[in-house]
Scaffold this motif. Structure first.
Motif, short mmCIF file in Angstrom:
data_model
loop_
_atom_site.label_atom_id
_atom_site.label_comp_id
_atom_site.label_asym_id
_atom_site.label_seq_id
_atom_site.Cartn_x
_atom_site.Cartn_y
_atom_site.Cartn_z
N VAL A 75 0.85 -1.19 0.00
CA VAL A 75 0.00 0.00 0.00
C VAL A 75 0.89 1.24 0.00
O VAL A 75 1.83 1.34 0.79
N ILE A 76 0.57 2.18 -0.88
CA ILE A 76 1.38 3.40 -1.04
C ILE A 76 0.51 4.60 -0.64
O ILE A 76 -0.30 5.09 -1.43
N GLY A 110 -0.79 9.02 -3.48
CA GLY A 110 0.18 7.95 -3.61
C GLY A 110 0.23 7.40 -5.01
O GLY A 110 1.20 6.74 -5.41
N ALA A 111 -0.82 7.69 -5.80
CA ALA A 111 -0.85 7.27 -7.21
C ALA A 111 0.31 7.87 -7.99
O ALA A 111 0.78 7.27 -8.96
N LEU A 156 -2.99 -4.05 -9.75
CA LEU A 156 -2.79 -2.62 -9.54
C LEU A 156 -4.12 -2.00 -9.12
O LEU A 156 -5.13 -2.17 -9.82
N VAL A 157 -4.11 -1.30 -8.00
CA VAL A 157 -5.33 -0.69 -7.49
C VAL A 157 -5.00 0.75 -7.09
O VAL A 157 -4.00 0.98 -6.40
N THR A 158 -5.84 1.69 -7.49
CA THR A 158 -5.65 3.09 -7.10
C THR A 158 -6.94 3.59 -6.47
O THR A 158 -8.03 3.17 -6.84
N SER A 159 -6.80 4.51 -5.50
CA SER A 159 -7.99 5.04 -4.84
C SER A 159 -7.94 6.55 -4.82
O SER A 159 -6.90 7.17 -5.01
N ALA A 160 -9.10 7.14 -4.56
CA ALA A 160 -9.24 8.58 -4.50
C ALA A 160 -8.71 9.12 -3.17
O ALA A 160 -7.97 8.44 -2.47
#
Length: 324
Positions: A75-76, A110-111, A156-160
């Protein structure tokens, strides 16, 4: 099997986003009554200072970048220096983790760090709406969607922004351990397993007259009729507005169209039924409004990356042996 979650703490890390994975995955352990996750906080040099704008304090981390080795998920979180290129040691560690098969997930800005590895090139991704344009400018090979809470490509997962990290982590618990345990975790976190709408509802816009037309009652009405072939005219009629106004309100409040929202609600219902019942796919297609198994398979595979049969089989395997 214990899944290792490595949380990457870079200098200037946002305290809330840093703590979110440990809070959610730790509560998943409590809900499971067993250590299903091992949470590692990893920092270059094993020490960082949190973001000064949020009240800086020093953190001594138990792991350095070597803590990413063996991680199932990295997790970033956001950090204050996200507009500067990350140190090569960081991008190299992330690239090696991905090459080993780890799932990489970014929270908020973090994206930017994840995109610096090049791993997001050619993929759809999201970040905090406030920085979506800058993200798109810096990473033109990434398809930026500023309206959603998170985007999941499996590896690969990105969040707001900010609180969307909670949505992201609960989603990952659901993927790893199933809907029942994710729901139990959500109750401990005191939030819904899946929030309505996306981050489009939070984007700043010029002040406008008060709009009495909140969509939640209409969405609940639609969810109660997923098996019916609802048309835009019928939905607009229920809301007592024109189709044009209906589309405008959905775009403004949910970041999507009414029919796209309905499609996602049907897929969500299909996932619930596949996870919790042995209902034949033919009947499941009727109950979710897809009408035919072929239509269900088309939309389900397009949005989840797997077929209904494979999705059900994966959850049945988790129920049998408790593995992800």
């Amino acid at each position: 099997m214990t899944l290792v979650v490595a949380v990457l703490a870079l200098d200037g890390v946002a305290p809330f986003e840093l703590a979110t994975p440990g809070q959610v995955f730790g509560m998943a352990n409590e809900a499971a009554g067993a250590a299903r996750y091992e949470i590692r906080v990893c920092a270059p040099g094993r020490g960082v200072t949190t973001s000064p704008e949020h009240g800086a304090f020093r953190i001594d981390a138990p792991y350095g970048l070597d803590g990413l080795v063996g991680a199932h998920t990295v997790v970033i979180p956001a950090h204050s220096g996200f507009l500067a290129p990350p140190p090569p040691a960081v991008t190299d560690a992330l690239a090696r983790a991905a090459a080993r098969g780890a799932r990489l997930a970014s929270v908020c800005v973090g994206a930017f760090t994840l995109a610096a590895t090049g791993l997001l090139d050619g993929y759809r991704a999201t970040t905090h709406w406030q920085y979506a344009d800058e993200f798109a400018r810096r990473h033109p090979r990434v398809e930026v969607d500023p309206a959603v809470l998170f985007v999941d490509h499996g590896h690969l997962v990105t969040s707001a922004g900010v609180a969307a990290g909670l949505d992201l982590c609960l989603h990952l618990v659901r993927r790893d351990l199933g809907a029942a345990l994710a729901a139990a975790t959500a109750r401990r976190v005191v939030m819904p397993l899946q929030r309505d709408g996306g981050q489009a509802q939070y984007i700043e816009r010029p002040a406008a007259p008060a709009d009495p037309g909140a969509l939640q009652p209409l969405m609940r009405w639609m969810e109660g009729r997923l098996e019916q072939p609802l048309t835009l005219g019928e939905i607009a009629g229920q809301a007592r507005i024109s189709v044009r106004t209906l589309n405008r309100r959905f775009r403004a409040q949910a970041g999507t169209t009414p029919l796209q929202w309905l499609l996602h609600a049907r897929i969500h219902r299909a996932r619930q039924l596949l996870e919790s019942t042995d209902m034949p796919v033919t009947l499941l297609a009727d109950r979710t409004g897809f009408g035919s198994p072929a239509t269900l398979r088309h939309h389900f595979t397009r949005h989840t990356g797997t077929s209904p049969h494979a999705y059900r089989a994966a959850f049945r395997q988790r129920d049998r042996d408790g593995s992800p």
